[in-house]
Write a protein that holds these residues in place. Structure first.
Motif, PDB file in Angstrom:
ATOM      1  N   LEU A  20       1.109  -1.053  -0.006  1.00 10.66           N
ATOM      2  CA  LEU A  20      -0.014   0.023   0.075  1.00 10.66           C
ATOM      3  C   LEU A  20       0.753   1.178  -0.104  1.00 10.66           C
ATOM      4  O   LEU A  20       1.898   1.242   0.680  1.00 10.66           O
ATOM      5  N   ALA A  21       0.659   2.379  -0.792  1.00 11.18           N
ATOM      6  CA  ALA A  21       1.460   3.397  -0.978  1.00 11.18           C
ATOM      7  C   ALA A  21       0.643   4.646  -1.322  1.00 11.18           C
ATOM      8  O   ALA A  21      -0.300   4.360  -2.074  1.00 11.18           O
ATOM      9  N   ALA A  22       1.083   5.757  -1.134  1.00  9.71           N
ATOM     10  CA  ALA A  22       0.525   7.099  -1.391  1.00  9.71           C
ATOM     11  C   ALA A  22       1.626   8.034  -1.578  1.00  9.71           C
ATOM     12  O   ALA A  22       2.780   7.788  -0.941  1.00  9.71           O
ATOM     13  N   THR A  23       1.404   9.225  -1.997  1.00  7.45           N
ATOM     14  CA  THR A  23       2.368  10.337  -2.236  1.00  7.45           C
ATOM     15  C   THR A  23       2.457  11.153  -0.732  1.00  7.45           C
ATOM     16  O   THR A  23       1.252  11.053   0.121  1.00  7.45           O
ATOM     17  N   GLN A  72       0.542   5.810 -11.761  1.00 10.45           N
ATOM     18  CA  GLN A  72       0.344   6.992 -12.131  1.00 10.45           C
ATOM     19  C   GLN A  72      -0.578   7.929 -11.466  1.00 10.45           C
ATOM     20  O   GLN A  72      -0.396   9.035 -11.041  1.00 10.45           O
ATOM     21  N   ALA A  73      -1.810   7.253 -11.235  1.00  7.64           N
ATOM     22  CA  ALA A  73      -2.926   7.826 -10.397  1.00  7.64           C
ATOM     23  C   ALA A  73      -2.433   8.247  -8.652  1.00  7.64           C
ATOM     24  O   ALA A  73      -2.709   9.379  -8.395  1.00  7.64           O
ATOM     25  N   ALA A  74      -1.624   7.420  -8.189  1.00  6.69           N
ATOM     26  CA  ALA A  74      -1.223   7.699  -7.052  1.00  6.69           C
ATOM     27  C   ALA A  74      -0.212   8.571  -7.244  1.00  6.69           C
ATOM     28  O   ALA A  74      -0.121   9.511  -6.319  1.00  6.69           O
ATOM     29  N   LEU A  75       0.653   8.650  -8.059  1.00  7.08           N
ATOM     30  CA  LEU A  75       1.816   9.712  -7.981  1.00  7.08           C
ATOM     31  C   LEU A  75       1.111  11.268  -8.360  1.00  7.08           C
ATOM     32  O   LEU A  75       1.826  12.308  -8.268  1.00  7.08           O
ATOM     33  N   MET A  76      -0.197  11.278  -9.001  1.00 10.85           N
ATOM     34  CA  MET A  76      -0.709  12.393  -9.130  1.00 10.85           C
ATOM     35  C   MET A  76      -1.641  12.934  -8.213  1.00 10.85           C
ATOM     36  O   MET A  76      -2.531  13.945  -7.892  1.00 10.85           O
ATOM     37  N   ASN A  77      -1.276  12.213  -6.696  1.00 10.70           N
ATOM     38  CA  ASN A  77      -1.885  12.643  -5.535  1.00 10.70           C
ATOM     39  C   ASN A  77      -3.285  12.198  -5.488  1.00 10.70           C
ATOM     40  O   ASN A  77      -4.123  12.922  -4.700  1.00 10.70           O
ATOM     41  N   LEU A 113      -7.187   2.541  -4.877  1.00 14.40           N
ATOM     42  CA  LEU A 113      -7.174   1.885  -6.148  1.00 14.40           C
ATOM     43  C   LEU A 113      -6.238   0.652  -6.116  1.00 14.40           C
ATOM     44  O   LEU A 113      -5.139   0.772  -5.681  1.00 14.40           O
ATOM     45  N   GLY A 114      -6.819  -0.387  -6.900  1.00 13.49           N
ATOM     46  CA  GLY A 114      -6.097  -1.418  -7.119  1.00 13.49           C
ATOM     47  C   GLY A 114      -5.923  -1.682  -8.689  1.00 13.49           C
ATOM     48  O   GLY A 114      -5.716  -0.615  -9.392  1.00 13.49           O
ATOM     49  N   TYR A 115      -5.838  -2.844  -9.205  1.00 10.18           N
ATOM     50  CA  TYR A 115      -5.585  -3.179 -10.349  1.00 10.18           C
ATOM     51  C   TYR A 115      -6.877  -3.054 -11.491  1.00 10.18           C
ATOM     52  O   TYR A 115      -6.913  -2.393 -12.319  1.00 10.18           O
ATOM     53  N   THR A 173      -4.864   9.030  -4.998  1.00  9.05           N
ATOM     54  CA  THR A 173      -5.030   7.856  -4.456  1.00  9.05           C
ATOM     55  C   THR A 173      -4.227   7.086  -3.552  1.00  9.05           C
ATOM     56  O   THR A 173      -3.103   7.732  -3.674  1.00  9.05           O
ATOM     57  N   ILE A 174      -4.634   6.206  -2.647  1.00 13.12           N
ATOM     58  CA  ILE A 174      -3.781   5.498  -1.956  1.00 13.12           C
ATOM     59  C   ILE A 174      -3.895   3.997  -3.025  1.00 13.12           C
ATOM     60  O   ILE A 174      -4.890   3.744  -3.313  1.00 13.12           O
ATOM     61  N   VAL A 175      -2.643   3.466  -3.294  1.00 13.11           N
ATOM     62  CA  VAL A 175      -2.620   2.282  -4.256  1.00 13.11           C
ATOM     63  C   VAL A 175      -2.215   1.130  -3.557  1.00 13.11           C
ATOM     64  O   VAL A 175      -1.378   1.329  -2.740  1.00 13.11           O
ATOM     65  N   LEU A 176      -3.012   0.077  -3.952  1.00 13.16           N
ATOM     66  CA  LEU A 176      -2.439  -1.178  -3.522  1.00 13.16           C
ATOM     67  C   LEU A 176      -1.899  -1.860  -4.974  1.00 13.16           C
ATOM     68  O   LEU A 176      -2.636  -2.252  -5.854  1.00 13.16           O
TER      69      LEU A 176
END
Length: 302
Positions: free
Chosen positions: A165-168, A228-233, A190-192, A235-238
């Motif tokens: 799990l990660a986020a900016t 990319q969605a996570a890097l754009m601040n 957000l996942g796959y 979402t938290i991405v799994l």
């Protein structure tokens, strides 16, 4: 008599100048040399050699036959050398398939090292997030993520394919850092893709109430798109450590809930069983089981 052996004896007679010298070179008796020459002349219905007590020479037919025989003997020697080299030096072509993310981020850099080490091997790689049929599509190897159900395949276990799990930092500063899996309900997660996301979120303890959807305003069927969605601040991405490795190392993304256990998936190198394994196959398996284990274990520390 074997025609090719007789042809080789004839070439030796011409080049050595006598039956005795040819017999020594071919490790047979002079009598057997004579039998091979007679067999050739009988099959061709023409004289190839003119012999006297003091010298031997070629007839016109013999000269023509020698020129072509010399070429055939040379070609056969080259073929035998090539075949022998297959047993002593890893050589030939390998066709390999792997999932996109794993292939791009992990496998291809290792393949480059492998090709440097084995210059006589050529490799064709097809990256695809589908389960290819090794027999029908002519693949030598496949890297598979998930359980192996095809009992016809030999499966070499690799380190698990781990998720994170990660986020900016900016996203977490704006929306807060969740301290429990349940707190993720209040974030864009957000996942796959939607189906996979629900299974993944449930695996870490988030079970939606009846009629409730998980908080995901964006559905993406691409791991790189999710990154990319996570890097754009947003979402938290799994997502897999394979995809997010560099972002985590350079601080563009930070782990969320690092103390919680996240799902991982078994990964294998699979291939068809072979009674006699070519050296190129043995070399690839040996290289990958060493180098790929080392590479994947670096991800476990993220």
């Amino acid at each position: 008599m074997d025609r090719f052996t007789s042809m080789s004896v004839f070439v030796a007679v011409v080049e050595k100048g006598s039956f005795v010298a040819a017999a020594e070179a071919m490790k047979i008796s002079p009598t057997m040399v004579g039998k091979h020459i007679s067999a050739l002349e009988h099959a061709l219905k023409t004289k190839l050699l003119v012999r006297t007590t003091r010298r031997q020479g070629l007839t016109e037919a013999g000269q023509l036959y020698y020129q072509h025989s010399r070429r055939i003997v040379d070609d056969m020697t080259k073929v035998e050398t090539l075949v022998h080299s297959l047993k002593t030096t890893p050589t030939g072509r390998l066709k390999i398939t792997a999932p996109y993310a794993f292939g791009n981020h992990i496998l291809i850099p290792l393949i480059s090292q492998f090709l440097e080490l084995y210059p006589e091997i050529n490799i064709e790689i097809e990256l695809a997030d589908r389960k290819v049929n090794l027999i029908e599509e002519g693949f030598d190897f496949a890297f598979r993520i998930g359980e192996i159900v095809d009992e016809r395949l030999v499966a070499k276990a690799l380190p698990d394919y781990e998720m994170v799990l990660a986020a900016t930092p900016d996203y977490l500063e704006k929306h807060g850092t969740p301290d429990t899996p349940q707190a993720l309900r209040h974030h864009n997660c957000l996942g796959y893709n939607q189906h996979q996301s629900e299974k993944l979120w449930q695996s870490i303890g988030i079970t939606p109430n009846e009629g409730e959807s998980l908080p995901s305003r964006l559905v993406i069927n691409s791991g790189e798109g999710a990154r990319q969605a996570a890097l754009m601040n947003f979402t938290i991405v799994l997502q897999s450590k394979v995809i997010l490795e560099q972002d985590l190392l350079n601080g563009r993304l930070v782990r969320v809930l690092p103390e919680f256990s996240l799902p991982s998936y078994p990964m294998h190198l699979v291939y068809l069983p072979q009674k006699e394994m070519p050296l190129k196959t043995e070399a690839f398996i040996s290289f990958m089981m060493e180098k790929l284990w080392q590479r994947m274990m670096t991800l476990s520390h993220l």
